[in-house]
Design a protein around this motif. Structure first.
Motif, mmCIF file in Angstrom:
data_model
loop_
_atom_site.group_PDB
_atom_site.id
_atom_site.type_symbol
_atom_site.label_atom_id
_atom_site.label_comp_id
_atom_site.label_asym_id
_atom_site.label_seq_id
_atom_site.Cartn_x
_atom_site.Cartn_y
_atom_site.Cartn_z
ATOM 1 N N THR A 246 0.828 -1.205 0.000
ATOM 2 C CA THR A 246 0.000 0.000 0.000
ATOM 3 C C THR A 246 0.861 1.254 0.000
ATOM 4 O O THR A 246 0.566 2.233 -0.704
ATOM 5 N N MET A 247 1.935 1.232 0.771
ATOM 6 C CA MET A 247 2.840 2.382 0.818
ATOM 7 C C MET A 247 3.519 2.604 -0.538
ATOM 8 O O MET A 247 3.681 3.755 -0.973
ATOM 9 N N VAL A 248 3.898 1.524 -1.236
ATOM 10 C CA VAL A 248 4.518 1.652 -2.556
ATOM 11 C C VAL A 248 3.552 2.303 -3.538
ATOM 12 O O VAL A 248 3.926 3.201 -4.316
ATOM 13 N N TYR A 249 2.297 1.873 -3.513
ATOM 14 C CA TYR A 249 1.315 2.464 -4.421
ATOM 15 C C TYR A 249 1.093 3.942 -4.097
ATOM 16 O O TYR A 249 0.910 4.768 -5.005
ATOM 17 N N LEU A 254 1.854 9.627 -5.588
ATOM 18 C CA LEU A 254 2.391 10.950 -5.265
ATOM 19 C C LEU A 254 3.508 11.349 -6.220
ATOM 20 O O LEU A 254 3.699 12.539 -6.503
ATOM 21 N N PHE A 255 4.244 10.365 -6.730
ATOM 22 C CA PHE A 255 5.298 10.635 -7.701
ATOM 23 C C PHE A 255 4.724 11.289 -8.958
ATOM 24 O O PHE A 255 5.256 12.293 -9.467
ATOM 25 N N GLY A 259 5.055 15.071 -10.338
ATOM 26 C CA GLY A 259 5.501 15.311 -11.707
ATOM 27 C C GLY A 259 4.577 16.252 -12.464
ATOM 28 O O GLY A 259 5.028 17.068 -13.284
ATOM 29 N N SER A 260 3.280 16.144 -12.192
ATOM 30 C CA SER A 260 2.326 17.051 -12.825
ATOM 31 C C SER A 260 2.590 18.506 -12.418
ATOM 32 O O SER A 260 2.645 19.404 -13.273
ATOM 33 N N LEU A 261 2.785 18.736 -11.137
ATOM 34 C CA LEU A 261 3.066 20.093 -10.660
ATOM 35 C C LEU A 261 4.419 20.589 -11.165
ATOM 36 O O LEU A 261 4.570 21.768 -11.511
ATOM 37 N N MET A 262 5.407 19.685 -11.229
ATOM 38 C CA MET A 262 6.733 20.082 -11.694
ATOM 39 C C MET A 262 6.698 20.471 -13.171
ATOM 40 O O MET A 262 7.386 21.410 -13.595
ATOM 41 N N ASN A 263 5.881 19.780 -13.968
ATOM 42 C CA ASN A 263 5.761 20.132 -15.376
ATOM 43 C C ASN A 263 5.143 21.519 -15.543
ATOM 44 O O ASN A 263 5.633 22.342 -16.338
ATOM 45 N N LEU A 264 4.083 21.792 -14.799
ATOM 46 C CA LEU A 264 3.458 23.110 -14.889
ATOM 47 C C LEU A 264 4.432 24.218 -14.485
ATOM 48 O O LEU A 264 4.542 25.258 -15.155
ATOM 49 N N PHE A 265 5.153 23.985 -13.403
ATOM 50 C CA PHE A 265 6.080 25.001 -12.907
ATOM 51 C C PHE A 265 7.201 25.258 -13.907
ATOM 52 O O PHE A 265 7.542 26.415 -14.195
ATOM 53 N N LEU A 288 -4.136 12.724 -13.379
ATOM 54 C CA LEU A 288 -5.120 11.650 -13.470
ATOM 55 C C LEU A 288 -4.467 10.294 -13.242
ATOM 56 O O LEU A 288 -5.037 9.410 -12.578
ATOM 57 N N THR A 289 -3.255 10.123 -13.770
ATOM 58 C CA THR A 289 -2.526 8.874 -13.561
ATOM 59 C C THR A 289 -2.212 8.666 -12.082
ATOM 60 O O THR A 289 -2.368 7.552 -11.562
ATOM 61 N N GLY A 290 -1.756 9.715 -11.415
ATOM 62 C CA GLY A 290 -1.482 9.595 -9.982
ATOM 63 C C GLY A 290 -2.717 9.222 -9.198
ATOM 64 O O GLY A 290 -2.675 8.356 -8.313
ATOM 65 N N GLY A 291 -3.861 9.858 -9.509
ATOM 66 C CA GLY A 291 -5.095 9.497 -8.829
ATOM 67 C C GLY A 291 -5.525 8.074 -9.118
ATOM 68 O O GLY A 291 -6.020 7.367 -8.226
ATOM 69 N N LEU A 292 -5.327 7.631 -10.371
ATOM 70 C CA LEU A 292 -5.682 6.251 -10.724
ATOM 71 C C LEU A 292 -4.826 5.245 -9.971
ATOM 72 O O LEU A 292 -5.322 4.207 -9.509
#
Length: 472
Positions: A246-249, A254-255, A259-265, A288-292
């Motif tokens: 569960t922790m790995v997922y 979160l990774f 990455g989504s926020l880092m791309n926008l920035f 969306l991938t992170g949430g999935l």
């Protein structure tokens, strides 16, 4: 770049399904043939992706020669696989049957892949809105169409007879599922690869995506019916328990959110990118991938099946993220797959590990085909992304190190306990009335450090007497 991404994702997903189905048990012939089928889909999809997106005519030509290695051999492997599956093994073991199965494919492979390399007349290539495609000019492709129709008719008859003659409901369901998946695959492939070109509607080939349906059907049979008898999993050999999984997922989810926020920035504060819709769309898909991933991690599914789902997801994400920056040679972002690879080390069956490796390898090969030459310019955004990837790698590394250290500590404790039990049992064999106290004292002296206890008390209580006594 959408179509090449889907083609490579289908190849990576086929490898993931093979690993899930076989589970390391390559001794049975049927397992090896199924693995060869997955490899054929992988080569087919890679060749078509190179042919579709290659920037130079020579590169597109080589991709067009690699694709027949997959789409010709897969029908021979599929026919052999169905013969064994439908309990025709004694028939297949006759020495002339394998020759009859594979010889037509070898002849077609010579005509479609080898002859053009030797200087024969090449197929004409045209550019469409979705990429480059070929217009066959020789009779070899017509011969292949006749070959795959004959193979499909034989396979359909074998599956129909197999399902109708058995009294087992499981076998009937498996035969029906495989037959329907093959029908859909052949029907869609015939429409896109044969009928549309006859109508002079030219589009890049998408048949490898359809060929994934039978592979997925077999994987579903494995999960539902214990099909092909996969190797049993020993719970004591697993690296991750449920809490660590569960922790790995959560870390993976979160990774991608990070990455989504880092791309926008990086895009809007350093590149000042004018295509806001493209940048927001890419970041939105990463989010969306992170949430999935976070959602799938919480589902009450079989852990091995969940690993397959993540492998299929990563086979799509690796080419999608890397090819997003192919125009720059993916100079910085290509390294992100190493973070996924590190996580794959924690899983026993290596479905994630092998799928990530092959997906990353074919993606880099396609990046070369799309941008064989280029001038790279580094700026603040590249270094910021690199620092972000290093930070994520450090977090994942420390977590993986903790998991392995805890596992090693548990293994050392188990080994010490087994040794202690053996020593105590051996010493108690020769115990008698005279040596009883000495043996008990030795037993306690050995057990004390193991349970981390230096002193013990014995409390004696008699309810019929007024006092208690405590003995050290």
């Amino acid at each position: 770049m959408l179509l090449p991404v889907l083609l490579m994702a289908s190849g990576g997903a086929s490898i993931a399904c093979v690993l899930y189905t076989v589970q390391g048990n390559y001794r049975p012939v049927i397992n090896r043939i199924f693995a060869a089928m997955g490899g054929a889909v992988f080569l087919w999809s890679l060749g078509l992706a190179i042919q579709t997106a290659g920037s130079l005519p020579a590169i597109r030509f080589l991709g067009g020669r690699l694709a027949p290695v997959g789409y010709v051999t897969i029908f021979a492997f599929l026919l052999h696989y169905i013969l064994i599956l439908t309990e025709h093994s004694p028939f297949v073991k006759r020495p002339w049957i394998p020759i009859l199965i594979y010889l037509p494919g070898a002849v077609l492979l010579y005509g479609l892949a080898l002859r053009p390399l030797l200087g024969a007349r090449r197929d004409h290539m045209v550019q469409t809105a979705f990429g480059w495609t070929t217009i066959p000019l020789s009779g070899w492709y017509t011969a292949f169409c006749c070959y795959y129709i004959v193979c499909f008719i034989i396979i359909a008859l074998l599956l129909k007879n197999w399902g109708s003659k058995t009294a087992s409901a499981k076998v009937r369901n498996q035969a029906r599922l495989l037959l329907v998946s093959l029908w859909v695959c052949i029907a869609l492939g015939t429409v896109t690869e044969v009928i549309l070109p006859l109508l002079r509607i030219y589009t890049p080939s998408v048949a490898p995506i359809f060929s994934l349906l039978p592979v997925l059907a077999v994987s579903h049979c494995v999960r539902r019916y214990g099909f092909m008898q996969p190797a049993a999993v020993n719970p004591d050999e697993t690296i991750l328990d449920r809490a660590n999984r569960t922790m790995v997922y959560q870390i993976l989810g979160l990774f991608f959110l990070f990455g989504s926020l880092m791309n926008l920035f990086s895009q809007h504060f350093f590149y000042r990118e004018t295509l806001l819709s493209s940048s927001f769309l890419f970041s939105g898909l990463l989010m969306l991938t992170g949430g999935l991933i976070l959602f799938l991690g919480r589902l009450a599914l079989n852990e091995l099946f969940k690993e397959l789902l993540f492998a299929v997801l990563f086979s799509l994400l690796i080419p999608f993220v890397t090819l997003r920056f192919a125009v720059y040679g993916s100079i910085t972002i290509w390294t992100f797959f190493f973070l996924l690879l590190m996580v794959g080390l924690l899983f026993n069956k290596r479905i994630l590990l092998i799928t990530i490796l092959l997906s990353a390898a074919q993606t880099q090969l396609l990046v070369y085909c799309v941008t064989p030459f280029g001038v790279v310019r580094l700026d603040s955004a590249d270094y910021m992304v690199r620092l972000g990837l290093i930070a994520l790698a450090g977090i994942i590394s420390f977590y993986i190190s903790r998991v392995y250290r805890n596992r090693l500590r548990e293994n050392a404790g188990h080994a010490y306990r087994q040794t202690l039990i053996a020593e105590i049992a051996y010493s108690m064999i020769s115990v008698d009335e005279k040596s009883f106290d000495e043996k008990i004292e030795s037993l306690l002296s050995k057990c004390g450090p193991f349970v981390q206890c230096e002193w013990a008390y014995l409390a004696l209580w008699n309810p019929q007497r007024q006092g208690d006594s405590v003995l050290p």
